[in-house]
Design a protein around this motif. Structure first.
Motif, PDB file in Angstrom:
ATOM      1  N   UNK A   1       0.836  -1.165   0.000  1.00 36.06           N
ATOM      2  CA  UNK A   1       0.000   0.000   0.000  1.00 36.06           C
ATOM      3  C   UNK A   1       0.885   1.235   0.000  1.00 36.06           C
ATOM      4  N   UNK A   2       0.391   2.275  -0.633  1.00 39.15           N
ATOM      5  CA  UNK A   2       1.130   3.515  -0.673  1.00 39.15           C
ATOM      6  C   UNK A   2       0.149   4.662  -0.436  1.00 39.15           C
ATOM      7  N   UNK A   3       0.544   5.574   0.444  1.00 45.96           N
ATOM      8  CA  UNK A   3      -0.273   6.768   0.679  1.00 45.96           C
ATOM      9  C   UNK A   3       0.547   7.967   0.216  1.00 45.96           C
ATOM     10  N   UNK A   4      -0.078   8.772  -0.624  1.00 45.09           N
ATOM     11  CA  UNK A   4       0.595   9.923  -1.216  1.00 45.09           C
ATOM     12  C   UNK A   4      -0.230  11.161  -0.899  1.00 45.09           C
ATOM     13  N   UNK A   5       0.467  12.256  -0.611  1.00 47.67           N
ATOM     14  CA  UNK A   5      -0.264  13.509  -0.400  1.00 47.67           C
ATOM     15  C   UNK A   5       0.393  14.609  -1.214  1.00 47.67           C
ATOM     16  N   UNK A   6      -0.380  15.610  -1.475  1.00 49.53           N
ATOM     17  CA  UNK A   6       0.110  16.760  -2.232  1.00 49.53           C
ATOM     18  C   UNK A   6       0.772  17.722  -1.254  1.00 49.53           C
ATOM     19  N   UNK A   7       1.977  18.165  -1.585  1.00 48.26           N
ATOM     20  CA  UNK A   7       2.659  19.091  -0.691  1.00 48.26           C
ATOM     21  C   UNK A   7       2.349  20.544  -1.072  1.00 48.26           C
ATOM     22  N   UNK A   8       2.896  21.467  -0.328  1.00 49.03           N
ATOM     23  CA  UNK A   8       2.609  22.897  -0.527  1.00 49.03           C
ATOM     24  C   UNK A   8       3.151  23.429  -1.846  1.00 49.03           C
ATOM     25  N   UNK A   9       4.163  22.775  -2.413  1.00 43.27           N
ATOM     26  CA  UNK A   9       4.761  23.213  -3.678  1.00 43.27           C
ATOM     27  C   UNK A   9       3.976  22.729  -4.893  1.00 43.27           C
ATOM     28  N   UNK A  10       2.892  21.993  -4.674  1.00 47.22           N
ATOM     29  CA  UNK A  10       2.103  21.455  -5.785  1.00 47.22           C
ATOM     30  C   UNK A  10       2.574  20.090  -6.238  1.00 47.22           C
ATOM     31  N   UNK A  11       3.636  19.583  -5.640  1.00 44.46           N
ATOM     32  CA  UNK A  11       4.146  18.261  -5.972  1.00 44.46           C
ATOM     33  C   UNK A  11       3.514  17.212  -5.079  1.00 44.46           C
ATOM     34  N   UNK A  12       4.004  15.987  -5.180  1.00 47.19           N
ATOM     35  CA  UNK A  12       3.477  14.884  -4.388  1.00 47.19           C
ATOM     36  C   UNK A  12       4.589  14.271  -3.565  1.00 47.19           C
ATOM     37  N   UNK A  13       4.235  13.740  -2.407  1.00 45.37           N
ATOM     38  CA  UNK A  13       5.212  13.034  -1.601  1.00 45.37           C
ATOM     39  C   UNK A  13       4.560  11.805  -0.983  1.00 45.37           C
ATOM     40  N   UNK A  14       5.380  10.767  -0.843  1.00 46.59           N
ATOM     41  CA  UNK A  14       4.922   9.513  -0.255  1.00 46.59           C
ATOM     42  C   UNK A  14       4.995   9.673   1.255  1.00 46.59           C
ATOM     43  N   UNK A  15       3.853   9.469   1.928  1.00 46.56           N
ATOM     44  CA  UNK A  15       3.831   9.598   3.383  1.00 46.56           C
ATOM     45  C   UNK A  15       3.795   8.239   4.067  1.00 46.56           C
ATOM     46  N   UNK A  16       3.381   7.208   3.340  1.00 40.97           N
ATOM     47  CA  UNK A  16       3.357   5.867   3.920  1.00 40.97           C
ATOM     48  C   UNK A  16       3.533   4.848   2.797  1.00 40.97           C
ATOM     49  N   UNK A  17       4.373   3.846   3.034  1.00 38.47           N
ATOM     50  CA  UNK A  17       4.600   2.825   2.035  1.00 38.47           C
ATOM     51  C   UNK A  17       4.765   1.475   2.722  1.00 38.47           C
ATOM     52  N   UNK A  18       3.916   0.524   2.375  1.00 44.51           N
ATOM     53  CA  UNK A  18       4.019  -0.837   2.909  1.00 44.51           C
ATOM     54  C   UNK A  18       4.218  -1.758   1.708  1.00 44.51           C
ATOM     55  N   UNK A  19       5.378  -2.430   1.665  1.00 40.05           N
ATOM     56  CA  UNK A  19       5.699  -3.255   0.501  1.00 40.05           C
ATOM     57  C   UNK A  19       4.903  -4.546   0.451  1.00 40.05           C
ATOM     58  N   UNK A  20       4.535  -5.088   1.599  1.00 33.36           N
ATOM     59  CA  UNK A  20       3.832  -6.359   1.628  1.00 33.36           C
ATOM     60  C   UNK A  20       2.372  -6.153   1.214  1.00 33.36           C
ATOM     61  N   UNK A  21       1.906  -7.015   0.325  1.00 29.93           N
ATOM     62  CA  UNK A  21       0.509  -6.942  -0.115  1.00 29.93           C
ATOM     63  C   UNK A  21      -0.338  -7.907   0.701  1.00 29.93           C
ATOM     64  N   UNK A  22      -1.589  -7.537   0.929  1.00 33.15           N
ATOM     65  CA  UNK A  22      -2.491  -8.422   1.649  1.00 33.15           C
ATOM     66  C   UNK A  22      -3.330  -9.256   0.690  1.00 33.15           C
ATOM     67  N   UNK A  23      -2.947  -9.240  -0.580  1.00 29.83           N
ATOM     68  CA  UNK A  23      -3.641 -10.012  -1.615  1.00 29.83           C
ATOM     69  C   UNK A  23      -2.642 -10.318  -2.730  1.00 29.83           C
ATOM     70  N   UNK A  24      -2.891 -11.349  -3.501  1.00 31.78           N
ATOM     71  CA  UNK A  24      -1.995 -11.617  -4.640  1.00 31.78           C
ATOM     72  C   UNK A  24      -2.161 -10.528  -5.707  1.00 31.78           C
ATOM     73  N   UNK A  25      -1.075 -10.193  -6.388  1.00 34.35           N
ATOM     74  CA  UNK A  25      -1.144  -9.157  -7.420  1.00 34.35           C
ATOM     75  C   UNK A  25      -1.975  -9.606  -8.609  1.00 34.35           C
ATOM     76  N   UNK A  26      -1.952 -10.879  -8.889  1.00 36.30           N
ATOM     77  CA  UNK A  26      -2.756 -11.416  -9.982  1.00 36.30           C
ATOM     78  C   UNK A  26      -3.099 -12.857  -9.649  1.00 36.30           C
ATOM     79  N   UNK A  27      -4.116 -13.353 -10.269  1.00 34.01           N
ATOM     80  CA  UNK A  27      -4.473 -14.751 -10.064  1.00 34.01           C
ATOM     81  C   UNK A  27      -3.481 -15.650 -10.799  1.00 34.01           C
ATOM     82  N   UNK A  28      -3.166 -16.755 -10.211  1.00 32.84           N
ATOM     83  CA  UNK A  28      -2.206 -17.688 -10.807  1.00 32.84           C
ATOM     84  C   UNK A  28      -2.665 -18.154 -12.177  1.00 32.84           C
ATOM     85  N   UNK A  29      -3.963 -18.382 -12.327  1.00 28.42           N
ATOM     86  CA  UNK A  29      -4.476 -18.868 -13.609  1.00 28.42           C
ATOM     87  C   UNK A  29      -4.416 -17.811 -14.716  1.00 28.42           C
ATOM     88  N   UNK A  30      -4.102 -16.567 -14.362  1.00 28.19           N
ATOM     89  CA  UNK A  30      -4.001 -15.502 -15.364  1.00 28.19           C
ATOM     90  C   UNK A  30      -2.551 -15.145 -15.694  1.00 28.19           C
TER      91      UNK A  30
END
Length: 159
Positions: A1-30
């Motif tokens: 999961x990744x949480x991104x917010x807009x900063x005061x300069x109009x850009x974006x910054x990552x405020x939270x990043x969790x690399x582990x997924x709680x679900x498979x990225x795709x189904x094995x049969x696909x």
């Protein structure tokens, strides 16, 4: 999961990043449908060409390959990939004589009909890449309706 917010300069910054997924990225049969998992190897290309030259249609050759390897998911490419490969083969097999014949026919029509217009574009290898023509009836239709219908074979083959 990744949480991104807009900063005061109009850009974006990552405020939270969790690399582990709680679900498979795709189904094995696909997984066989992922672009990274699909390819037409030289051996498969040769087999496809041989099947086409023996009279099998493209879908028949794909089904034959799928049957031999135990299903479409084991072929290594999709039917769409297969059809695109066959179309590229056809395009590559169009000989210079075919293009020259078409150009000769259009030039003959240009000499016979006053309102006929054509433009031909060749690629760097001297192959026909674009062809536009308009006869007097098409011109008249445009003047009456103010509209044009265009058929693009590129769109049909690749999209």
């Amino acid at each position: 999961m990744m949480r991104i917010k807009r900063n005061n300069d109009g850009g974006y910054e990552v405020v939270k990043h969790i690399e582990k997924h709680n679900h498979p990225l795709t189904r094995t049969e696909w997984s066989h449908l992922h672009r990274s998992e699909r390819s037409i190897t030289d051996e498969k290309a040769k087999a496809i060409e041989e099947m086409l030259s023996s009279g099998l249609r493209p879908t028949q050759s794909f089904r034959y390959m799928a049957y031999n390897v135990g299903g479409e998911e084991n072929v290594g490419h999709t039917l769409k990939d297969h059809m695109n490969f066959v179309n590229r083969l056809k395009m590559n097999n169009i000989e210079e004589g075919d293009a020259a014949s078409v150009i000769d026919m259009i030039q003959d029509q240009d000499e016979e009909e006053d309102g006929f217009f054509f433009k031909v574009k060749m690629d760097d290898d001297g192959r026909l890449s674009n062809l536009f023509w308009r006869d007097s009836m098409m011109r008249e239709d445009y003047e009456i309706y103010g509209d044009v219908n265009i058929l693009s074979i590129y769109f049909i083959l690749f999209f």
